[in-house]
Design an enzyme around this catalytic site. Structure first.
Site, PDB file in Angstrom:
ATOM      1  N   GLU B  47      11.788  -7.528   8.018  1.00 43.84           N
ATOM      2  CA  GLU B  47      12.861  -6.525   8.021  1.00 43.84           C
ATOM      3  C   GLU B  47      12.403  -5.107   7.669  1.00 43.84           C
ATOM      4  O   GLU B  47      13.179  -4.171   7.779  1.00 43.84           O
ATOM      5  CB  GLU B  47      14.033  -6.972   7.139  1.00 43.84           C
ATOM      6  CG  GLU B  47      13.756  -7.111   5.668  1.00 43.84           C
ATOM      7  CD  GLU B  47      13.369  -8.536   5.294  1.00 43.84           C
ATOM      8  OE1 GLU B  47      12.912  -9.297   6.180  1.00 43.84           O
ATOM      9  OE2 GLU B  47      13.526  -8.878   4.100  1.00 43.84           O
ATOM     10  N   ASN B  48      11.152  -4.945   7.248  1.00 42.41           N
ATOM     11  CA  ASN B  48      10.661  -3.582   7.055  1.00 42.41           C
ATOM     12  C   ASN B  48      10.345  -2.896   8.387  1.00 42.41           C
ATOM     13  O   ASN B  48       9.985  -1.722   8.396  1.00 42.41           O
ATOM     14  CB  ASN B  48       9.428  -3.575   6.145  1.00 42.41           C
ATOM     15  CG  ASN B  48       8.300  -4.421   6.684  1.00 42.41           C
ATOM     16  OD1 ASN B  48       8.514  -5.542   7.137  1.00 42.41           O
ATOM     17  ND2 ASN B  48       7.099  -3.896   6.657  1.00 42.41           N
TER      18      ASN B  48
END
Lengths: 232, 221
Positions: B47-48
């Site tokens: 999710e980064n």
């Protein structure tokens, strides 16, 4: 500074105008893609009572963590603040206020702030402590929270390459929150590894168009790694 | 015998399908990547801002600008894309992720999940977990069935502050695989050598036990 030449040549100049009590939005995820020299300059300036909006708050002695040493931060808006003993201490003693914000909501708050959207609805956080005090509305049979966007007096951003127009490209996952932060600052300062000649960046590959950027500075970076994991 | 962390990862990996986009949380979920069946192609989302996470780098490949959401150095596989955090959560919130696997402290019969905050202990933050549980339709929670003191973590109502409400349908514990439906846990499979009685004793929330509860099968290591 003439025309579209946004280059500055000292970190002092890069952060000129930052005052006590201001809100600073920072790019970065953990220690990846953080504007480490701009943060160091804020420490050097000794600016106090800052509200810092960033996914994380650095580690002890590096990144935004350095601003905790002399208690320069009053409030942090972040999704995860786990890797920092001094932070924990100041949190438990009430010296610092923390608004824990879901990561996607934080990203969208910056994006919306920069895009002139004052608030948005998200299903994230419905039925949790994040919903406390917030308006809930139903759309198509599902409940959503109203979240207000964020803008800052300053945005501090770490890019890979820029030109003097302030067009920026990011490298790998050092992109993260940086392009969002860049849109949401009244004054947006970008530090990069290289300032290239005009025309060198492909216009269709620009991540952050120069319109969002006020100052560009070229720096050198330590790029500390938090979890060095390798395969044989 | 309760499942090992590796066996839990193996069991979750059986839920993968060819062509899935998958987000794996920190801990046991991360191990699932090691057990994706041969010949199946899956894209891991971090999710980064990385879709198509590859293996850990060699010493020579380590790059501070290439990390996953656990802040570990990683590589990108062929076919990967990299983007901003807003784009990443647009994928997550918009329901584009086919399978999400994450850990929890507690789940309950209403599909509520608590995974980020223990009152009185230091709160470090929810990271992306609230967005992930709100956005995904297909979530598997991996957790131990009971605490070290034997207290059930499968409850009629979560006691801890929630990460998400009514969003969990499937749970894999070290003792069992369960589904959540109509206000009850349904016991679907049990760990090898674990009795139904033990699972019943360690499940505080309403539990429906079908006539036949198959044992999970694992290849001999």
């Amino acid at each position: 500074m003439a025309g579209f030449d946004k280059r500055v040549y000292s970190y002092e100049e890069a952060m000129a105008g930052l005052e006590d009590g201001m809100t600073v939005i920072s790019g970065g995820f953990g220690l990846c893609g953080i504007p480490e020299n701009l943060i160091a300059e804020i420490q050097h300036r000794g600016t106090r009572d800052l509200t810092v909006v960033s996914n994380n708050c650095g580690v002890d002695g590096f990144g935004l963590g350095v601003l905790l040493v002399d208690r320069q931060i009053r409030k942090v808006v972040a999704s995860y603040v786990g890797e920092n003993a001094l932070f924990e201490k100041q949190l438990l003693s009430g010296e610092i206020e923390v608004v824990l914000t879901p990561q996607g909501t934080l990203a969208e708050k910056m994006r919306a702030g920069g895009a002139g959207i004052p608030a948005f609805f998200t299903a994230t956080g419905v039925g949790t402590p994040v919903a406390d005090g917030k308006e809930v509305r139903e759309f198509k049979g599902r409940q959503y929270l109203m979240e207000e966007s964020i803008t800052g007096d300053f945005a501090i951003v770490k890019g890979w390459k820029a030109d003097h127009f302030g067009n920026v490209v990011y490298r790998h996952t050092a992109q993260n929150f940086n392009p969002l932060a860049a849109t949401a600052g009244k004054i947006t300062v970008v530090e990069v590894e290289e300032i290239v000649e005009p025309g060198e960046l492909d216009p269709s590959q620009i991540h952050t168009p120069g319109i969002y950027v006020d100052r560009v500075i070229c720096g050198t970076f330590e790029k500390r790694i938090e979890q060095r994991t390798v395969r044989k | 015998m309760a499942l090992s962390r590796e066996q839990m990862a193996q069991r979750v990996a059986r839920e993968m399908q060819d062509g899935y986009y998958v987000n794996l949380g920190i801990g046991i979920p991360t191990l699932v990547a090691n057990y994706i069946p041969e010949g199946m192609e899956v894209m891991l989302q971090s999710e980064n801002g990385l879709l198509g996470m590859g293996a850990f780098p060699t010493d020579a490949e380590v790059d501070a600008d290439m990390i996953n959401a656990g802040k570990q150095t990683v590589t990108a596989r062929i076919g990967a894309s990299i983007f901003s955090s807003a784009e990443s959560f647009a994928m997550i919130r918009g329901g584009h992720i086919d399978l999400t696997v994450l850990g929890a402290f507690e789940v309950d019969v209403e599909g509520n999940i608590a995974s980020w905050m223990i009152p009185g202990k230091l709160v470090k933050g929810m990271g992306g977990a609230m967005d992930l549980v709100a956005g995904a339709d297909n979530i598997i929670v991996t957790m131990t069935h009971a605490s070290k003191d034997g207290e059930s973590k499968l409850l009629s109502r979560c006691s801890l502050p929630l990460t998400g409400a009514g969003c969990i349908k499937r749970v894999l514990t070290d003792l069992a695989y369960l589904e959540i439906q109509d206000g009850a846990f349904i016991l679907k499979e049990r760990a090898p050598g674990v009795s139904v009685e033990e699972i019943v004793a360690k499940t505080a929330g309403k539990l429906i036990v079908p006539d036949h509860v198959p044992e999970m099968q694992f290849a001999a290591q």
